[in-house]
Design a protein around this motif. Sequence first.
Motif, PDB file in Angstrom:
ATOM      1  N   LEU A 152      -6.643  29.289 -12.399  1.00  0.00           N
ATOM      2  CA  LEU A 152      -5.945  28.055 -12.614  1.00  0.00           C
ATOM      3  C   LEU A 152      -6.893  26.863 -13.191  1.00  0.00           C
ATOM      4  CD1 LEU A 152      -4.038  27.753  -9.066  1.00  0.00           C
ATOM      5  CD2 LEU A 152      -3.441  28.726 -11.651  1.00  0.00           C
ATOM      6  N   GLU A 153      -7.788  27.554 -14.056  1.00  0.00           N
ATOM      7  CA  GLU A 153      -8.416  26.578 -14.782  1.00  0.00           C
ATOM      8  C   GLU A 153      -7.524  25.792 -15.848  1.00  0.00           C
ATOM      9  OE1 GLU A 153     -13.197  27.493 -15.420  1.00  0.00           O
ATOM     10  OE2 GLU A 153     -11.665  29.243 -16.280  1.00  0.00           O
ATOM     11  N   ASP A 154      -8.044  24.859 -16.417  1.00  0.00           N
ATOM     12  CA  ASP A 154      -7.356  24.243 -17.857  1.00  0.00           C
ATOM     13  C   ASP A 154      -5.742  23.716 -17.281  1.00  0.00           C
ATOM     14  OD1 ASP A 154      -6.823  23.496 -20.127  1.00  0.00           O
ATOM     15  OD2 ASP A 154      -6.188  25.421 -20.986  1.00  0.00           O
ATOM     16  N   LEU A 155      -5.714  23.062 -16.196  1.00  0.00           N
ATOM     17  CA  LEU A 155      -4.319  22.819 -15.781  1.00  0.00           C
ATOM     18  C   LEU A 155      -3.642  21.935 -16.598  1.00  0.00           C
ATOM     19  CD1 LEU A 155      -5.380  22.181 -11.879  1.00  0.00           C
ATOM     20  CD2 LEU A 155      -4.281  24.287 -13.110  1.00  0.00           C
ATOM     21  N   LYS A 156      -2.181  21.993 -16.865  1.00  0.00           N
ATOM     22  CA  LYS A 156      -1.437  21.325 -17.762  1.00  0.00           C
ATOM     23  C   LYS A 156      -0.107  21.134 -17.332  1.00  0.00           C
ATOM     24  CE  LYS A 156      -3.708  22.666 -22.118  1.00  0.00           C
ATOM     25  NZ  LYS A 156      -4.761  23.727 -21.504  1.00  0.00           N
ATOM     26  N   ALA A 157       0.519  19.939 -17.772  1.00  0.00           N
ATOM     27  CA  ALA A 157       1.746  19.823 -17.641  1.00  0.00           C
ATOM     28  C   ALA A 157       2.421  19.483 -18.893  1.00  0.00           C
ATOM     29  CB  ALA A 157       2.054  18.558 -16.604  1.00  0.00           C
ATOM     30  N   VAL A 158       3.519  20.397 -19.031  1.00  0.00           N
ATOM     31  CA  VAL A 158       3.827  20.369 -20.455  1.00  0.00           C
ATOM     32  C   VAL A 158       5.399  20.223 -20.524  1.00  0.00           C
ATOM     33  CG1 VAL A 158       4.169  21.982 -22.535  1.00  0.00           C
ATOM     34  CG2 VAL A 158       1.996  22.218 -20.943  1.00  0.00           C
ATOM     35  N   ARG A 159       5.954  19.855 -21.827  1.00  0.00           N
ATOM     36  CA  ARG A 159       7.363  19.628 -22.086  1.00  0.00           C
ATOM     37  C   ARG A 159       7.666  20.075 -23.482  1.00  0.00           C
ATOM     38  NH1 ARG A 159      10.092  14.458 -24.403  1.00  0.00           N
ATOM     39  NH2 ARG A 159       8.432  13.458 -25.130  1.00  0.00           N
ATOM     40  N   SER A 160       8.761  20.183 -23.857  1.00  0.00           N
ATOM     41  CA  SER A 160       9.011  20.518 -25.253  1.00  0.00           C
ATOM     42  C   SER A 160       9.503  19.265 -25.792  1.00  0.00           C
ATOM     43  CB  SER A 160      10.270  21.600 -25.475  1.00  0.00           C
ATOM     44  OG  SER A 160      11.423  21.254 -24.606  1.00  0.00           O
ATOM     45  N   SER A 170       9.836  13.637 -15.917  1.00  0.00           N
ATOM     46  CA  SER A 170       8.710  12.953 -15.281  1.00  0.00           C
ATOM     47  C   SER A 170       8.087  14.050 -14.245  1.00  0.00           C
ATOM     48  CB  SER A 170       9.183  11.702 -14.721  1.00  0.00           C
ATOM     49  OG  SER A 170       9.987  11.795 -13.585  1.00  0.00           O
ATOM     50  N   PHE A 171       6.810  13.837 -14.234  1.00  0.00           N
ATOM     51  CA  PHE A 171       5.808  14.545 -13.400  1.00  0.00           C
ATOM     52  C   PHE A 171       5.368  13.479 -12.239  1.00  0.00           C
ATOM     53  CE2 PHE A 171       6.129  18.594 -15.307  1.00  0.00           C
ATOM     54  CZ  PHE A 171       6.249  18.389 -16.607  1.00  0.00           C
ATOM     55  N   SER A 172       5.309  13.954 -10.912  1.00  0.00           N
ATOM     56  CA  SER A 172       4.786  13.206  -9.795  1.00  0.00           C
ATOM     57  C   SER A 172       3.953  14.212  -8.974  1.00  0.00           C
ATOM     58  CB  SER A 172       5.693  12.272  -9.201  1.00  0.00           C
ATOM     59  OG  SER A 172       6.792  13.012  -8.650  1.00  0.00           O
ATOM     60  N   ASN A 173       3.267  13.485  -7.727  1.00  0.00           N
ATOM     61  CA  ASN A 173       2.508  14.181  -6.673  1.00  0.00           C
ATOM     62  C   ASN A 173       1.949  15.497  -7.437  1.00  0.00           C
ATOM     63  OD1 ASN A 173       3.329  12.297  -4.805  1.00  0.00           O
ATOM     64  ND2 ASN A 173       5.312  13.652  -4.613  1.00  0.00           N
ATOM     65  N   VAL A 174       1.119  15.403  -8.495  1.00  0.00           N
ATOM     66  CA  VAL A 174       0.356  16.395  -9.252  1.00  0.00           C
ATOM     67  C   VAL A 174      -0.915  16.724  -8.056  1.00  0.00           C
ATOM     68  CG1 VAL A 174      -0.728  17.277 -11.020  1.00  0.00           C
ATOM     69  CG2 VAL A 174       1.061  15.583 -11.354  1.00  0.00           C
ATOM     70  N   MET A 175      -0.727  17.826  -7.517  1.00  0.00           N
ATOM     71  CA  MET A 175      -2.042  18.133  -6.498  1.00  0.00           C
ATOM     72  C   MET A 175      -2.442  19.485  -6.679  1.00  0.00           C
ATOM     73  SD  MET A 175      -0.384  16.446  -3.052  1.00  0.00           S
ATOM     74  CE  MET A 175       1.202  17.763  -3.254  1.00  0.00           C
ATOM     75  N   VAL A 176      -3.603  19.743  -6.475  1.00  0.00           N
ATOM     76  CA  VAL A 176      -4.309  21.147  -6.373  1.00  0.00           C
ATOM     77  C   VAL A 176      -4.803  21.258  -5.097  1.00  0.00           C
ATOM     78  CG1 VAL A 176      -5.094  21.440  -8.626  1.00  0.00           C
ATOM     79  CG2 VAL A 176      -6.568  20.407  -7.113  1.00  0.00           C
ATOM     80  N   GLN A 177      -4.870  22.674  -4.467  1.00  0.00           N
ATOM     81  CA  GLN A 177      -5.276  23.024  -3.042  1.00  0.00           C
ATOM     82  C   GLN A 177      -6.674  23.742  -3.383  1.00  0.00           C
ATOM     83  OE1 GLN A 177      -3.204  25.918  -1.092  1.00  0.00           O
ATOM     84  NE2 GLN A 177      -4.007  25.324   0.999  1.00  0.00           N
ATOM     85  N   THR A 178      -7.713  23.459  -2.825  1.00  0.00           N
ATOM     86  CA  THR A 178      -9.266  24.000  -2.941  1.00  0.00           C
ATOM     87  C   THR A 178      -9.357  24.262  -1.438  1.00  0.00           C
ATOM     88  OG1 THR A 178     -10.365  21.938  -2.223  1.00  0.00           O
ATOM     89  CG2 THR A 178      -9.651  22.330  -4.605  1.00  0.00           C
ATOM     90  N   ALA A 179     -10.702  24.950  -1.265  1.00  0.00           N
ATOM     91  CA  ALA A 179     -11.264  25.353  -0.040  1.00  0.00           C
ATOM     92  C   ALA A 179     -11.095  24.252   1.049  1.00  0.00           C
ATOM     93  CB  ALA A 179     -12.556  26.090  -0.125  1.00  0.00           C
ATOM     94  N   ARG A 180     -11.246  22.930   0.445  1.00  0.00           N
ATOM     95  CA  ARG A 180     -11.352  21.711   1.437  1.00  0.00           C
ATOM     96  C   ARG A 180      -9.974  21.000   1.523  1.00  0.00           C
ATOM     97  NH1 ARG A 180     -17.023  18.618  -0.452  1.00  0.00           N
ATOM     98  NH2 ARG A 180     -18.327  20.421  -0.089  1.00  0.00           N
ATOM     99  N   GLY A 181      -8.788  21.635   1.075  1.00  0.00           N
ATOM    100  CA  GLY A 181      -7.699  21.037   1.106  1.00  0.00           C
ATOM    101  C   GLY A 181      -7.173  20.750  -0.017  1.00  0.00           C
ATOM    102  N   TRP A 182      -5.921  19.975  -0.014  1.00  0.00           N
ATOM    103  CA  TRP A 182      -5.188  19.521  -1.001  1.00  0.00           C
ATOM    104  C   TRP A 182      -5.873  17.957  -1.700  1.00  0.00           C
ATOM    105  CZ3 TRP A 182      -1.509  22.100  -3.530  1.00  0.00           C
ATOM    106  CH2 TRP A 182      -0.763  23.243  -2.681  1.00  0.00           C
ATOM    107  N   ARG A 183      -5.789  17.950  -2.956  1.00  0.00           N
ATOM    108  CA  ARG A 183      -6.281  16.713  -3.435  1.00  0.00           C
ATOM    109  C   ARG A 183      -5.296  16.362  -4.763  1.00  0.00           C
ATOM    110  NH1 ARG A 183     -12.218  18.337  -4.948  1.00  0.00           N
ATOM    111  NH2 ARG A 183     -12.382  16.360  -5.732  1.00  0.00           N
TER     112      ARG A 183
END
Length: 339
Positions: A152-160, A170-183
Amino acid sequence: MRLLTVLLCFISLSTIASSDSTITYSLPDTVKPVSMVVDITVTGYGKKEAFAGIGTKSVKLYVEKNKKEHLVSFKFPEASKTIVRGRDVRMKKAQLEWKFDWQLNTTYKLMLATATDTAEKFSIVSAYIFLPAEQKWKLIGTCRMKDEVRPLEDLKAVRSTGKASRMDVSFSNVMVQTARGWRRLDDTKQPVPSPAVPPLANVDSVYQVQADKDLIDVATGLGAIKAKENIEGVYYEIINPGSGTSFTAKDSVSVRYQLRLLGSQEVISGSETEQYTFMLGSLIRGWQLAVPLVKTGGKIRLVIPSGMAYSIRTRSPKIPPNSVLVFDIDVLDAKPAAK
């Protein structure tokens, strides 16, 4: 390094030029995301094939449309192996597709989740979509990638883009989960919400209950397992009832255990010699129901359907979604929970 580098100016892709179709999120090397979630809302599209979604250099999860149908597509490297496929999901070369009539102006969650084995140098990655009408998750599938430990490196949001192949989204609430929780990864300063409903809420759960039962019945018929009694769908074989004290799911237990997947002899967790102590009530439902069937000093074998275990969650690199688990458990001691 800043937590987030947004290479484009706006999170709404429907307002940007056709050459600007990607938002890239950069995380520090010390941050290792295990899940990525984004809310996606499609507001329009062109006449030709179009897509929008999230991904990395290795995997992509898109909503798509072509001339005939709407799809949810999970794409991965050709060298990867498909190990789980959701119900009614069709398989193509290096791609899983689910025919789903997603709607304009409706917000869906897309999720990529991973579990990595750094010792054996492989990862599994699962793709999900959250269906707002059902308030449940749909598993698209899971792939296994060899020699990949940070998928999950190099995270992207993409559209044609393009006049005929554009996807207004539209994209919203873009989050990742790590060992310390969601950010949160987008530019807003709103509180960080974890996904509203965990992947355990599974749109295919009723189907999976029957699929798991069929697998267990086949294994029983072939003599591969002898656990024929069941409690709420958890099959068990009492090897030694024990002569010590009784206990309940509210108690703490000390055990030795070994875990295998149904149909495999590989021990993927536990040990014949090491002792583990757990609060029984904090473990999977299958343990809570069946382990108290013996007393201390006893031994029990459990065959736990996925719905009583980890369901569609991507829990471990060696426990894919929808896994039926086989446990051999020696109960050494039990103590009431501290008040």
